[in-house]
Enzyme design. Structure first.
Site, PDB file in Angstrom:
ATOM      1  CG  HIS A 149      -1.430  -1.116   1.200  1.00 23.44           C
ATOM      2  ND1 HIS A 149      -3.100  -1.387   2.055  1.00 23.44           N
ATOM      3  CD2 HIS A 149      -2.176  -1.839   0.257  1.00 23.44           C
ATOM      4  CE1 HIS A 149      -3.601  -2.577   2.014  1.00 23.44           C
ATOM      5  NE2 HIS A 149      -3.461  -2.194   0.856  1.00 23.44           N
TER       6      HIS A 149
HETATM    7  C1  FAD Z   1       0.131  -7.784  -4.579  1.00 27.13           C
HETATM    8  C2  FAD Z   1      -0.498  -6.496  -4.761  1.00 27.13           C
HETATM    9  C3  FAD Z   1      -1.430  -6.375  -3.370  1.00 27.13           C
HETATM   10  C4  FAD Z   1      -3.146  -5.554  -3.432  1.00 27.13           C
HETATM   11  N1  FAD Z   1      -4.064  -5.595  -2.973  1.00 27.13           N
HETATM   12  C5  FAD Z   1      -4.650  -4.502  -2.499  1.00 27.13           C
HETATM   13  C6  FAD Z   1      -5.820  -4.593  -2.188  1.00 27.13           C
HETATM   14  O1  FAD Z   1      -6.645  -5.985  -1.827  1.00 27.13           O
HETATM   15  N2  FAD Z   1      -6.863  -3.557  -2.179  1.00 27.13           N
HETATM   16  C7  FAD Z   1      -6.217  -2.710  -2.157  1.00 27.13           C
HETATM   17  O2  FAD Z   1      -7.115  -1.007  -2.520  1.00 27.13           O
HETATM   18  N3  FAD Z   1      -4.781  -1.894  -2.913  1.00 27.13           N
HETATM   19  C8  FAD Z   1      -4.035  -3.187  -2.940  1.00 27.13           C
HETATM   20  N4  FAD Z   1      -2.445  -3.359  -3.187  1.00 27.13           N
HETATM   21  C9  FAD Z   1      -2.689  -1.713  -3.356  1.00 27.13           C
HETATM   22  C10 FAD Z   1      -3.267  -0.999  -4.741  1.00 27.13           C
HETATM   23  O3  FAD Z   1      -3.283  -2.076  -5.604  1.00 27.13           O
HETATM   24  C11 FAD Z   1      -2.337   0.051  -4.352  1.00 27.13           C
HETATM   25  O4  FAD Z   1      -2.200   1.072  -3.549  1.00 27.13           O
HETATM   26  C12 FAD Z   1      -2.667   0.398  -6.833  1.00 27.13           C
HETATM   27  O5  FAD Z   1      -2.967   0.304  -6.949  1.00 27.13           O
HETATM   28  C13 FAD Z   1      -1.830   2.315  -7.019  1.00 27.13           C
HETATM   29  O6  FAD Z   1      -1.986   2.704  -7.756  1.00 27.13           O
HETATM   30  P1  FAD Z   1      -1.231   4.033  -8.522  1.00 27.13           P
HETATM   31  O7  FAD Z   1      -2.098   4.549  -9.443  1.00 27.13           O
HETATM   32  O8  FAD Z   1      -0.897   4.829  -6.998  1.00 27.13           O
HETATM   33  O9  FAD Z   1      -0.299   2.876  -8.655  1.00 27.13           O
HETATM   34  P2  FAD Z   1       0.110   1.311  -9.655  1.00 27.13           P
HETATM   35  O10 FAD Z   1      -1.076   0.993  -9.766  1.00 27.13           O
HETATM   36  O11 FAD Z   1       0.755   1.152  -9.478  1.00 27.13           O
HETATM   37  O12 FAD Z   1       0.116   2.424 -11.840  1.00 27.13           O
HETATM   38  C14 FAD Z   1       1.091   3.036 -12.138  1.00 27.13           C
HETATM   39  C15 FAD Z   1       1.342   2.530 -13.693  1.00 27.13           C
HETATM   40  O13 FAD Z   1       2.591   3.203 -13.933  1.00 27.13           O
HETATM   41  C16 FAD Z   1       2.918   2.745 -14.895  1.00 27.13           C
HETATM   42  N5  FAD Z   1       4.652   2.987 -14.619  1.00 27.13           N
HETATM   43  C17 FAD Z   1       5.599   3.085 -14.011  1.00 27.13           C
HETATM   44  N6  FAD Z   1       6.463   4.182 -13.895  1.00 27.13           N
HETATM   45  C18 FAD Z   1       6.017   4.170 -15.443  1.00 27.13           C
HETATM   46  C19 FAD Z   1       7.046   4.454 -16.215  1.00 27.13           C
HETATM   47  N7  FAD Z   1       8.904   5.017 -16.015  1.00 27.13           N
HETATM   48  N8  FAD Z   1       6.943   4.403 -17.948  1.00 27.13           N
HETATM   49  C20 FAD Z   1       5.487   3.947 -18.315  1.00 27.13           C
HETATM   50  N9  FAD Z   1       4.746   3.483 -17.259  1.00 27.13           N
HETATM   51  C21 FAD Z   1       5.534   3.567 -15.395  1.00 27.13           C
HETATM   52  C22 FAD Z   1       3.212   1.407 -13.849  1.00 27.13           C
HETATM   53  O14 FAD Z   1       3.725   0.455 -15.237  1.00 27.13           O
HETATM   54  C23 FAD Z   1       1.989   1.235 -13.723  1.00 27.13           C
HETATM   55  O15 FAD Z   1       1.357   0.551 -14.510  1.00 27.13           O
HETATM   56  C24 FAD Z   1      -1.918  -4.528  -3.948  1.00 27.13           C
HETATM   57  C25 FAD Z   1      -1.498  -3.799  -4.246  1.00 27.13           C
HETATM   58  C26 FAD Z   1      -0.287  -5.215  -4.684  1.00 27.13           C
HETATM   59  C27 FAD Z   1       1.077  -5.230  -5.250  1.00 27.13           C
END
Ligand code: FAD
Ligand code: NAG
Ligand code: NAG
Ligand code: NAG
Ligand code: NAG
Ligand code: NAG
Ligand code: NAG
Length: 624
Positions: free
Chosen positions: A553
């Site tokens: 998280h």
């Molecule tokens: C194994 C696991 C289980 C989880 N379980 C839960 C759950 O059950 N419930 C829940 O609420 N949360 C859960 N989480 C946490 C939740 O999924 C994350 O907090 C949330 O998805 C984060 O969203 P975000 O938009 O900040 O980042 P992300 O969803 O991680 O998105 C970031 C994106 O940017 C892309 N990116 C990064 N750097 C670059 C770059 N330089 N160039 C191009 N693209 C790039 C990545 O590839 C990714 O697709 C879990 C996470 C994991 C890993």
């Protein structure tokens, strides 16, 4: 049954070789599956394809197609006068990832960045090389495509706190409309509570169409302990519940599926996958962000942004990209010879929820043992035809309890711990240990003896940790993984809170509901703690330092705050301080981690962030 042969061979290929190599098998797999799936019960619609001819310039460039970035791209491209480019480092979401039960398997493929922590000597001690595995989605949908699908928002106090820290517009009453905007609730008994739920969004939220006896015992056990059975996304958060999940009953609803699949035909929306952004281009004199540089198939591309670059790369990669582009702590960038554009505390304030998956109970009730589930032909058929049965349960997780251990009898307070209930344990699946990363010694001693034994895990979670970590760069090379100083238990209070959470989980096992299922704490000690009295407080403190891991998280590393906050990286409109045309919209802006799994809160940040952009470009009236 033919499809089970396809499924098994495909999964084995995937796990042994990674996502990319097995792609040719997908066709064969789908052929097998499609025989059994009638029209109308397909897994999901098509995702937007890679755009063939990219433009040189777009109004908006969104970096990262994760939980937040998918929403941002959708909401901005609603405006037909604007064109939007979404850049994602990962590739296509695989249909197989829609199956909820083996959620952790996808982290073993190339849909994960495969990060590991820097050892801190206080945690992750029984992990290989004392490093916790920090999974992070690298695929369309980002982490929402490989996560466990728990759908939680946190509580009023969490967001009122954000507001009171100096962020007008982020109080609970301000953000609740954005939680509602995304949501499409499919749970009939919650749908009528229209103050807290909505059926008109894109993100389906459901109960799994299948439940074990253990799930019922969990909720009944909570009731026996005097807790209410609640909707934790409603008025109060203290109590027990079956898991609400981001699923369209029985299948994963990733952020890409919810927000990008429906817009695949928008002419003003372009996508480029397998594209690693290496730098945000910023004019060193005017400090205006005017585009990005990215690599696709080893070829370098430069794309310009007329209006804004929006960073939605998540709480590890957004700070990494800012620092690579010259925005970060002066000293650190100087060490790496990166030209400084703006001195900001990028990468600080890292927060996460430490969890303890080694509180293991044995029980005389069906749990999810992979071998049994995979060989249950009627279960597989039930899933392929109707998306129900054991395969429909997200990552074996069936329940959640939110508790305040300092004031356990008060139902109208905010939680400091959570119990995340899995109807399985580390030995239930051959890949759980690969996913978590414990040493062979730990696995062989504690878990090998209970392979194929029914078990469950009431995972204790610290919700409001006091420790803070930091993300730094190892070098100025964008291919180099950033360093993750997770710093679990750096503040000793977190360990004591974890101990309270563990004791709560142990008490739950003593309730009649669980005793009826002959629940028994698995009593082989963690090897490094075997000189302590088993299950004493000191034993659990030791076990926590050895075996607590992340629940992934990550948040807080581009902290939102007002201009008097010396630690703030973005302002309350999510604009990066000192740079024009650049925002961060993802979990990194959270000034405090909410008492929630962070997927739905990240999607909320995406919704609210997109509206801030629209307001600032005069498209919707300022909400004040
Ligand atoms: C194994 C696991 C289980 C989880 N379980 C839960 C759950 O059950 N419930 C829940 O609420 N949360 C859960 N989480 C946490 C939740 O999924 C994350 O907090 C949330 O998805 C984060 O969203 P975000 O938009 O900040 O980042 P992300 O969803 O991680 O998105 C970031 C994106 O940017 C892309 N990116 C990064 N750097 C670059 C770059 N330089 N160039 C191009 N693209 C790039 C990545 O590839 C990714 O697709 C879990 C996470 C994991 C890993
Ligand atoms: C920033 O927020 C803090 C806390 O709410 C407040 O005391 C301070 O006056 C605010 N500063 C500005 C410039 O708004
Ligand atoms: C919604 O309906 C359920 C019965 O299905 C009922 O118990 C509940 O009180 C209702 N909630 C509201 C807010 O009307
Ligand atoms: C096998 O699948 C059926 C049909 O979904 C289900 O009812 C049953 O509980 C499953 N058995 C086990 C042991 O999981
Ligand atoms: C828990 O209860 C205590 C005591 O009432 C209270 O001070 C605290 O704010 C509550 N919440 C958290 C997260 O500790
Ligand atoms: C435990 O089992 C007994 C006997 O079957 C039953 O009467 C009782 O209701 C059960 N209790 C709980 C809490 O499930
Ligand atoms: C138990 O063993 C650990 C390391 O194996 C050691 O650090 C600790 O001091 C020992 N505790 C006792 C009470 O002997």
């Amino acid at each position: 049954m033919k499809s089970s042969v396809y499924l098994t061979s495909f999964l084995l290929c995937l796990l042994l070789n990674g996502n990319e190599t097995c792609r040719p098998q997908i066709g064969t797999l789908l052929e097998g599956l499609l025989k059994f799936i009638q029209e109308g019960v397909k897994f999901s619609e098509e995702e937007p394809p890679d755009t063939k001819n990219l433009l040189r310039e777009y109004d908006f460039i969104v970096v990262g197609a994760g939980s937040a970035g998918s929403v941002v791209a959708n909401r901005l491209s609603e405006i037909s006068d604007w064109n939007v480019l979404l850049i994602e480092a990962g590739r296509k979401e695989n249909y197989i990832m829609d199956i909820p039960l083996p959620a952790h398997w996808w982290s073993l493929t190339d849909a994960n960045w495969h990060y590991k922590t820097v050892p801190n000597g206080k945690s992750c001690l029984s992990l290989k090389h004392e490093q916790c595995l920090f999974h992070r989605g690298k695929v369309m949908g980002g982490s929402s495509t490989i996560n466990f699908m728990a759908s939680t928002r946190g509580n009023r106090r969490n967001y009122d706190h954000w507001r009171d820290l100096g962020n007008p517009g982020w109080g609970y009453d301000d953000v609740l409309p954005y939680f509602l905007k995304s949501e499409k609730i499919t749970i009939p008994e919650l749908a009528n509570d229209t103050k807290y739920h909505s059926a008109s969004g894109e993100l389906t939220v459901s109960y799994a169409p299948y439940r074990t006896q253990l799930a019922d015992a969990f909720v009944q056990g909570g009731s026996e302990l005097g807790y209410n059975i609640i909707d934790y996304n409603g008025a109060t958060q203290i109590g027990f519940s079956y898991l609400q999940s981001t699923t369209k009953p029985g299948t994963r609803m990733s952020a890409s599926r919810a927000f990008l699949h429906p817009i695949r035909n928008r002419k003003n929306f372009h996508v480029t996958k397998g594209s690693l952004v290496t730098k945000i281009l910023i004019d060193p004199i005017t400090k205006i962000a005017f585009g990005v540089e990215f690599l696709r198939d080893d070829k370098k591309y430069v794309v310009r942004a007329r209006k804004e670059v929006i960073l939605s790369a998540g709480a590890i990669n957004s700070p990494q990209l800012l620092m690579l582009s010259g925005i970060g702590p002066t000293e650190h960038l100087k060490e790496l010879n990166i030209h400084l554009i703006k001195d900001l505390k990028v990468g600080y304030n890292f927060m996460d929820h430490p969890v303890l998956p080694t509180v293991t109970f044995l029980a005389n009730a069906n749990s999810f043992i992979t071998l049994e589930v995979l060989t249950n032909v009627s279960g597989l058929e039930d899933y392929l035809l109707y998306h129900r049965g054991p395969f429909s349960v997200p990552g074996t997780a069936e329940g959640i309890a939110f508790i305040n251990t300092t004031d356990p009898n008060n139902p109208n307070i905010d939680p400091n711990i959570e119990i995340f209930f899995l109807s399985a344990c580390i030995s239930s699946d051959p890949f759980f240990n690969t996913f978590l990363g414990y040493t062979e010694e730990l696995y062989n001693t504690v878990y090998r003896p209970i392979e194929n034994v029914h078990c469950y895990t009431p995972i204790p979670v610290v919700l409001q940790p006091k420790s803070r970590g930091r993300i730094t760069l190892k070098s100025a090379d964008p291919h180099e993984k950033p360093l993750i100083h997770h710093n679990f238990y750096e503040n000793p209070e977190d360990l004591e809170t974890h101990l309270q959470a563990i004791k709560f989980a142990l008490n739950l096992g003593k309730t009649q509901a669980f005793q009826n299922l002959s629940a028994k704490l698995h009593n082989i000690p963690v090897p490094a703690c075997s000189n302590l009295t088993f299950s004493s407080d000191d034993y659990w403190r030791c076990a926590a330092k050895q075996t607590a891991v992340s629940v992934w998280h990550y948040s807080g590393t581009c902290k939102m705050g007002n201009s008097s906050d010396p630690d703030a990286v973005v302002d309350p409109r999510l604009k990066v301080y000192g740079v024009k045309g650049l925002r961060v919209i993802d979990a990194s802006i959270m000034p405090m981690i909410p008492a929630a799994h962070t997927n739905v809160p990240s999607i909320m940040v995406g919704e609210k962030g997109a509206d801030l952009v629209k307001e600032d470009w005069g498209l919707i009236p300022l909400s004040g």
